[in-house]
Design an enzyme around this catalytic site. Structure first.
Site, PDB file in Angstrom:
ATOM      1  N   SER A   1       5.750   0.659 -52.189  1.00  0.00           N
ATOM      2  CA  SER A   1       6.126   0.081 -53.495  1.00  0.00           C
ATOM      3  C   SER A   1       5.880   1.021 -54.674  1.00  0.00           C
ATOM      4  CB  SER A   1       5.363  -1.221 -53.772  1.00  0.00           C
ATOM      5  OG  SER A   1       5.518  -2.114 -52.729  1.00  0.00           O
TER       6      SER A   1
ATOM      7  N   GLY B   1      13.131   3.496 -54.609  1.00  0.00           N
ATOM      8  CA  GLY B   1      14.492   3.008 -54.851  1.00  0.00           C
ATOM      9  C   GLY B   1      14.912   3.262 -56.288  1.00  0.00           C
TER      10      GLY B   1
ATOM     11  N   ASP C   1      16.937  -2.605 -52.177  1.00  0.00           N
ATOM     12  CA  ASP C   1      17.058  -1.337 -52.904  1.00  0.00           C
ATOM     13  C   ASP C   1      18.512  -0.999 -53.206  1.00  0.00           C
ATOM     14  OD1 ASP C   1      14.610  -0.261 -53.666  1.00  0.00           O
ATOM     15  OD2 ASP C   1      14.134   0.279 -51.603  1.00  0.00           O
TER      16      ASP C   1
ATOM     17  N   LYS D   1      -2.904  22.051 -59.464  1.00  0.00           N
ATOM     18  CA  LYS D   1      -3.557  21.812 -58.180  1.00  0.00           C
ATOM     19  C   LYS D   1      -2.547  21.290 -57.153  1.00  0.00           C
ATOM     20  CE  LYS D   1      -8.121  19.962 -57.295  1.00  0.00           C
ATOM     21  NZ  LYS D   1      -9.107  19.032 -57.823  1.00  0.00           N
TER      22      LYS D   1
ATOM     23  N   CYS E   1      25.474 -21.013 -55.161  1.00  0.00           N
ATOM     24  CA  CYS E   1      25.604 -21.236 -53.719  1.00  0.00           C
ATOM     25  C   CYS E   1      24.927 -22.542 -53.308  1.00  0.00           C
ATOM     26  CB  CYS E   1      25.078 -20.015 -52.970  1.00  0.00           C
ATOM     27  SG  CYS E   1      25.809 -19.856 -51.350  1.00  0.00           S
TER      28      CYS E   1
ATOM     29  N   GLY F   1      22.621 -23.956 -54.756  1.00  0.00           N
ATOM     30  CA  GLY F   1      22.435 -24.667 -56.028  1.00  0.00           C
ATOM     31  C   GLY F   1      23.677 -25.463 -56.396  1.00  0.00           C
TER      32      GLY F   1
ATOM     33  N   ARG G   1      27.322 -20.451 -45.142  1.00  0.00           N
ATOM     34  CA  ARG G   1      27.934 -20.960 -43.930  1.00  0.00           C
ATOM     35  C   ARG G   1      28.637 -22.298 -44.226  1.00  0.00           C
ATOM     36  NH1 ARG G   1      23.505 -19.846 -40.882  1.00  0.00           N
ATOM     37  NH2 ARG G   1      24.312 -17.940 -39.965  1.00  0.00           N
TER      38      ARG G   1
ATOM     39  N   HIS H   1      27.826 -15.533 -55.239  1.00  0.00           N
ATOM     40  CA  HIS H   1      26.611 -14.981 -55.867  1.00  0.00           C
ATOM     41  C   HIS H   1      26.983 -13.979 -56.961  1.00  0.00           C
ATOM     42  CE1 HIS H   1      23.555 -16.559 -53.066  1.00  0.00           C
ATOM     43  NE2 HIS H   1      24.551 -16.556 -52.205  1.00  0.00           N
TER      44      HIS H   1
ATOM     45  N   GLU I   1      25.235 -12.847 -59.231  1.00  0.00           N
ATOM     46  CA  GLU I   1      24.118 -11.954 -59.588  1.00  0.00           C
ATOM     47  C   GLU I   1      24.233 -10.571 -58.942  1.00  0.00           C
ATOM     48  OE1 GLU I   1      23.925 -14.605 -57.655  1.00  0.00           O
ATOM     49  OE2 GLU I   1      22.363 -14.495 -56.125  1.00  0.00           O
TER      50      GLU I   1
HETATM   51  N1  GLN Z   1      22.515 -22.712 -46.992  1.00  0.00           N
HETATM   52  C1  GLN Z   1      23.778 -22.737 -47.646  1.00  0.00           C
HETATM   53  C2  GLN Z   1      24.909 -22.295 -46.751  1.00  0.00           C
HETATM   54  O1  GLN Z   1      24.703 -21.696 -45.737  1.00  0.00           O
HETATM   55  C3  GLN Z   1      23.757 -21.911 -48.907  1.00  0.00           C
HETATM   56  C4  GLN Z   1      23.526 -20.454 -48.678  1.00  0.00           C
HETATM   57  C5  GLN Z   1      23.134 -19.714 -49.925  1.00  0.00           C
HETATM   58  O2  GLN Z   1      22.699 -20.315 -50.892  1.00  0.00           O
HETATM   59  N2  GLN Z   1      23.250 -18.412 -49.901  1.00  0.00           N
HETATM   60  O3  GLN Z   1      26.047 -22.540 -47.071  1.00  0.00           O
END
Ligand code: GLN
Length: 538
Positions: free
Chosen positions: A14, A18, A71, A222, A380, A382, A468, A513, A515
């Site tokens: 750590s 990266g 990373d 050194k 996702c 969420g 999934r 996602h 992010e």
């Molecule tokens: N567990 C959920 C799915 O497989 C959401 C996955 C996630 O939030 N990356 O669809």
């Protein structure tokens, strides 16, 4: 011909290998060179996809669908170059490929051994999929001295000989501790770490010393003398106030210049540090702030939501605001605590997740955000939880859930093949857990008159996925009649990609996602808009 820069670490983990690699990539790039970043991880998992975020932090997903080390997220955020599947390899992957070849008899009766077969496979990986890059930076995970990393170190040693010493550079990052009691900076751990590296046949060309305070010239001398590295190539990196200062700090220490002079490469182009000064200033000097609650299962480990934390900060940069992250463990979030725990919060974010644990706490928080008109972003899992909350509390489908969580529920969330005949979508959902999700970049279309289309400013988007389960499109009308709009869908209209509430100032769920694609120098519009909404709510 590509020149190779190998980055190893010593003394402790750590140290920021990266971040150092990513900063160097930015500096070289801004001088006009084409750069590639790669990570070689010595663990036995094929990829980090099945590892708990508690163990290894976030799993970063690339456009081409690889589940990689976090990373690679740093690399992308600093260099702006999108990483690929071919930029991360693990011991597990190397061995798995070798064993497949062995079973096919491709080793022609030979005894398969670490040297040469494992080392050859590693060297192959280092060379593969190179496309006119001037520099390829390869970071070796772990710390010199670990048993696991030995084949990688042997492979890069061989690689440098075969590729030409002049075309290969070794950078070693170490810790130079400060001892408070004696008020001294200690170089011995660095000396030992370099000794260990040299015993493996690798002489570092540049040593980056991580230290909490400037290293006096005596100690630098050194390190130079004992580690056999010229004084100019002993580079210090002092703890920075924000990671966005790292490229500035490495440039001041002339890291890029030393690298170029090693390779005898000349360029008139100067590095452009202006954007980093701007970002650093905003992050350090913003007086106004917003409080964003992240409610998830892994909040106690900071790295578990690395890209998300970063993306929220980027949203703050865009709005000239400091973003305070309030991490709330969903497991212990009882409906009766919600009001108290969310006091003073200006935006609520539920990130991606897997499995039942903590879901009821998340659903209760979403209800609170919906009713009290607090800006809400569901990513996702969420988003899936937001759909379940709406189904239960607005559509009155009391048993609504995801088939990931309950087999006896009304699955408003489920696998595509649960409601579509022959719609088998994934490679092996009930068999392997690794690499079997909908992974990587997929297109989505954003529908007219939606909030999301205004935020993106366009109707066709590409975002990275890792899931999934899907929102069941058959419920679309029921939801839309009550005010939850399916405002983004896959191009074939089968998979909901975005949901939003009509009568709410800012309530959005996305199946992807965002992010992973936000960068400090180009914040993602969804996060910028979310933070702006939180500021307005304040
Ligand atoms: N567990 C959920 C799915 O497989 C959401 C996955 C996630 O939030 N990356 O669809």
């Amino acid at each position: 011909m590509a020149r190779y820069i190998f980055v190893t670490g010593g003394v402790v983990s750590s140290l920021g290998k990266g971040l150092s690699s990513a900063s160097l990539a930015y500096l070289l790039q801004s001088r006009g060179f084409k750069v590639r970043l790669r990570k070689l991880d010595p663990y036995l998992n094929i990829d980090p996809g099945t590892m708990s975020p508690f163990q290894h932090g976030e799993v970063f997903v690339t456009d081409d669908g690889a589940e990689t080390d976090l990373d690679l997220g740093h690399y992308e955020r600093f260099s702006g170059i999108s990483a690929k599947q071919s930029d991360n390899v693990t011991t597990g992957k190397i061995y798995s490929d070798i064993l497949k070849k062995e079973r096919k008899g491709l080793y022609l009766g030979k005894t398969v051994q670490v040297i040469p077969h494992v080392t050859n496979q590693i060297k192959e990986f280092i060379k593969t999929d190179i496309n006119k890059e001037d520099f390829v930076i390869c970071e070796i995970g772990g710390t010199v001295g670990d048993i696991e990393s030995l084949p990688f170190l042997e492979a890069i040693r061989q690689f440098a000989i075969e590729n030409g010493i002049k075309n290969s550079l070794f950078i070693h990052l170490t810790l130079v501790p400060y001892m408070k009691a004696s008020d001294e900076i200690k170089t011995k751990p660095t000396q030992h770490s370099v000794k260990e590296l040299r015993s493996l046949g690798i002489q570092p060309n540049i040593i980056i010393c991580r230290c909490e305070r400037p290293i006096p010239i005596e100690q630098r001398k050194k390190i130079s003398l004992f580690c056999n590295v010229s004084l100019d190539n002993v580079i210090e990196t002092i703890d920075v106030k924000t990671i966005y200062e790292a490229p500035i700090s490495f440039s001041k220490q002339k890291l890029d210049q030393q690298v170029l002079s090693y390779f005898k490469v000349k360029t008139k182009k100067k590095t452009n540090l202006k954007p980093w000064y701007k970002v650093t200033n905003t992050v350090l000097s913003s007086k106004n702030f917003v409080n964003i609650a992240i409610i998830g299962k892994y909040v106690n480990l900071k790295d578990a939501y690395k890209s998300l934390d970063e993306a929220l900060t980027h949203g703050g940069i865009k709005n000239n605001l400091k973003v305070n992250l309030i991490r709330i463990e969903s497991d212990y979030l009882k409906p009766s605590d919600i009001k108290n725990k969310l006091k003073g919060v200006h935006g609520i974010l539920i990130p991606g997740g897997f499995g039942k644990r903590g879901t009821e706490g998340k659903i209760a928080a979403i209800k609170y955000a919906r009713i009290n008109k607090i800006p809400f972003l569901g990513i996702c899992f969420g988003m899936q939880m937001a759909v379940i909350e709406f189904a239960r509390n607005v559509l009155n489908i009391k048993n609504a859930n995801s088939s990931e969580i309950s087999k006896k529920c009304i699955p408003v969330i489920g696998l595509l093949n649960e409601w579509e005949q022959g719609g088998v979508f994934y490679k092996g959902t009930d068999k392997d857990l690794g690499g079997t999700m909908r992974l990587g970049s997929y297109p989505a279309k954003l529908l007219p008159k939606s909030h999301i289309i205004n935020i993106y400013g366009k109707s066709k988007i590409n975002e990275r996925h890792r899931h999934r389960y899907e929102v069941n499109i058959n419920f679309k009308n029921k939801f839309e009649n009550k005010g939850m709009f399916f405002s983004g869908v896959s191009p074939d209209n089968k998979l909901p990609e975005v949901i939003e509430l009509k009568k709410h100032p800012w309530f959005i769920g996305v199946q992807f996602h965002p992010e992973f694609k936000s960068r400090p120098l180009s914040p993602h519009p969804l996060f910028s808009s979310f933070i702006a909404a939180a500021n307005k709510y304040k």
